[in-house]
Design a protein around this motif. Sequence first.
Motif, mmCIF file in Angstrom:
data_model
loop_
_atom_site.group_PDB
_atom_site.id
_atom_site.type_symbol
_atom_site.label_atom_id
_atom_site.label_comp_id
_atom_site.label_asym_id
_atom_site.label_seq_id
_atom_site.Cartn_x
_atom_site.Cartn_y
_atom_site.Cartn_z
ATOM 1 N N LEU A 293 0.831 -1.201 0.000
ATOM 2 C CA LEU A 293 0.000 0.000 0.000
ATOM 3 C C LEU A 293 0.869 1.256 0.000
ATOM 4 O O LEU A 293 0.517 2.269 -0.619
ATOM 5 C CB LEU A 293 -0.910 -0.018 1.230
ATOM 6 C CG LEU A 293 -2.168 0.859 1.181
ATOM 7 C CD1 LEU A 293 -3.047 0.471 0.011
ATOM 8 C CD2 LEU A 293 -2.937 0.721 2.483
ATOM 9 N N ARG A 294 2.000 1.199 0.655
ATOM 10 C CA ARG A 294 2.913 2.340 0.643
ATOM 11 C C ARG A 294 3.430 2.607 -0.778
ATOM 12 O O ARG A 294 3.577 3.770 -1.186
ATOM 13 C CB ARG A 294 4.087 2.080 1.578
ATOM 14 C CG ARG A 294 3.745 2.211 3.045
ATOM 15 C CD ARG A 294 4.998 2.083 3.885
ATOM 16 N NE ARG A 294 4.702 2.172 5.299
ATOM 17 C CZ ARG A 294 4.458 3.294 5.959
ATOM 18 N NH1 ARG A 294 4.458 4.454 5.304
ATOM 19 N NH2 ARG A 294 4.206 3.291 7.256
ATOM 20 N N GLN A 295 3.702 1.549 -1.514
ATOM 21 C CA GLN A 295 4.177 1.730 -2.886
ATOM 22 C C GLN A 295 3.100 2.388 -3.744
ATOM 23 O O GLN A 295 3.376 3.307 -4.529
ATOM 24 C CB GLN A 295 4.566 0.372 -3.487
ATOM 25 C CG GLN A 295 5.108 0.461 -4.911
ATOM 26 C CD GLN A 295 6.349 1.322 -5.006
ATOM 27 O OE1 GLN A 295 7.330 1.088 -4.300
ATOM 28 N NE2 GLN A 295 6.318 2.329 -5.879
ATOM 29 N N ILE A 296 1.858 1.918 -3.590
ATOM 30 C CA ILE A 296 0.755 2.522 -4.333
ATOM 31 C C ILE A 296 0.585 3.988 -3.934
ATOM 32 O O ILE A 296 0.372 4.865 -4.785
ATOM 33 C CB ILE A 296 -0.547 1.730 -4.093
ATOM 34 C CG1 ILE A 296 -0.459 0.348 -4.770
ATOM 35 C CG2 ILE A 296 -1.755 2.494 -4.601
ATOM 36 C CD1 ILE A 296 -1.645 -0.538 -4.479
ATOM 37 N N ALA A 297 0.685 4.257 -2.638
ATOM 38 C CA ALA A 297 0.553 5.639 -2.166
ATOM 39 C C ALA A 297 1.629 6.528 -2.750
ATOM 40 O O ALA A 297 1.364 7.674 -3.150
ATOM 41 C CB ALA A 297 0.604 5.664 -0.636
ATOM 42 N N ASP A 298 2.843 6.024 -2.829
ATOM 43 C CA ASP A 298 3.938 6.803 -3.425
ATOM 44 C C ASP A 298 3.656 7.095 -4.897
ATOM 45 O O ASP A 298 3.905 8.205 -5.387
ATOM 46 C CB ASP A 298 5.262 6.043 -3.298
ATOM 47 C CG ASP A 298 5.767 5.995 -1.861
ATOM 48 O OD1 ASP A 298 5.281 6.808 -1.040
ATOM 49 O OD2 ASP A 298 6.618 5.144 -1.551
ATOM 50 N N ASP A 299 3.123 6.097 -5.607
ATOM 51 C CA ASP A 299 2.834 6.278 -7.035
ATOM 52 C C ASP A 299 1.732 7.310 -7.268
ATOM 53 O O ASP A 299 1.735 8.013 -8.287
ATOM 54 C CB ASP A 299 2.430 4.945 -7.673
ATOM 55 C CG ASP A 299 3.572 3.937 -7.692
ATOM 56 O OD1 ASP A 299 4.736 4.364 -7.557
ATOM 57 O OD2 ASP A 299 3.299 2.728 -7.824
ATOM 58 N N LEU A 300 0.789 7.410 -6.325
ATOM 59 C CA LEU A 300 -0.366 8.290 -6.517
ATOM 60 C C LEU A 300 -0.221 9.623 -5.783
ATOM 61 O O LEU A 300 -1.097 10.477 -5.905
ATOM 62 C CB LEU A 300 -1.641 7.587 -6.029
ATOM 63 C CG LEU A 300 -2.049 6.313 -6.775
ATOM 64 C CD1 LEU A 300 -3.285 5.692 -6.124
ATOM 65 C CD2 LEU A 300 -2.329 6.609 -8.248
ATOM 66 N N GLY A 301 0.841 9.784 -5.024
ATOM 67 C CA GLY A 301 0.977 11.002 -4.232
ATOM 68 C C GLY A 301 -0.016 11.022 -3.094
ATOM 69 O O GLY A 301 -0.746 12.005 -2.907
#
Length: 380
Positions: free
Chosen positions: A205-213
């Motif tokens: 989820l952290r990776q997705i959050a980083d990708d989406l800002g």
Amino acid sequence: MTDLQTSLFIIGGAFLVGVISYNKWQEYKAKKSVERAFSGSHDDVLMTPKDGGEAPVRHEPKLFESELESELDGRGDARQAAAAHDDIEQSAEQQALEPQYGAPVASAPVAAPAVRRDLPVDELIDCAIPLALEAPVRGDKILPALQSLRHVGNKPIHFIGEDANGDWEPVAHGGVYSTLLAGVQLANRTNPLNEIEYSELVSRLRQIADDLGAEPDLPDMMEVMHTARSLHQFVIEHDAQLGVNIQSNGAPWAISTLQAALTRQGFDARPEGRMVMSDGDGGLLFSLSTNASAVAETTSRLTLLLDVPRVAPDRDGYGAMVACGRSLAARLGGVLVDDSNQPLADVQLAEIAGQVDAFYREMDAAEIPAGSVRALRLFS
């Protein structure tokens, strides 16, 4: 000491350090001023106070899987409120934070969404994690990022988004969202969400959050684990399979003849070999087993099986199953019996029907009605 043992010690040490660091980070996060993602808590409907204000007593339903004569009545099993705590939850502060079944498990920096019952993120059976976006993002950009995170272990993950009107909906192409809410199912029939699955969820989820800002606001792991285990205990206590047997009064029945008779009775053959009775709307009322191997040519016993928590009361799955059993017994020259081959009288069947009704009322009180989307998800 071999190289393999040395490597395992190093890996184990690194994992331990990671867990400790994660908990320290959570303690820091807990100091922030936050709101709960979900308001209110749900009482455990199996917990009722004894007279005089004594410790609550849990009444567990005693439905049987094979013994038809076993009772559906709840049985008292004294349980102190603190008994649900795991060894990992030692401190007084953690004990004070531990939720009962159905309590909120996520803290959020945004207002808790009024999640509709028809949305895939359910405030009662999911651990919901808000992701506050730095700026509104189109669903066309969000969806590809979410495709890689649909399960951890055997627990499904769903996402919803808050649109410009403040309404929540499944993330879709053409939509524009200011906040996302990720929900991972806390339990199913197999097991509760565990630490490894939750850690995997957090990492991905952290990776997705980083990708989406976006910035995820993660609930405390131990609180999530406690709620998951409490919910799984509810599933265990309500995982009821109710059976009725039809025993031949004479010679065994030929399987080939049975299949034709069962088809006329309304059963459908499933690819996996099961015979099932449909509820008419795409769901199942009950199933049938011939109690014979795939190569057997005859059988002298049939078993009808009702998956109680997965069939809504208004479908009257038990009544339909008993009626079907009587019809099959009359047509095939058999008799309704329990697992000890004792004939089942009408008074016994009526008593069990009353116990099934009481079981359904208990599930309703837990806000997990039998046959509902919640129940179908949990009892899977």
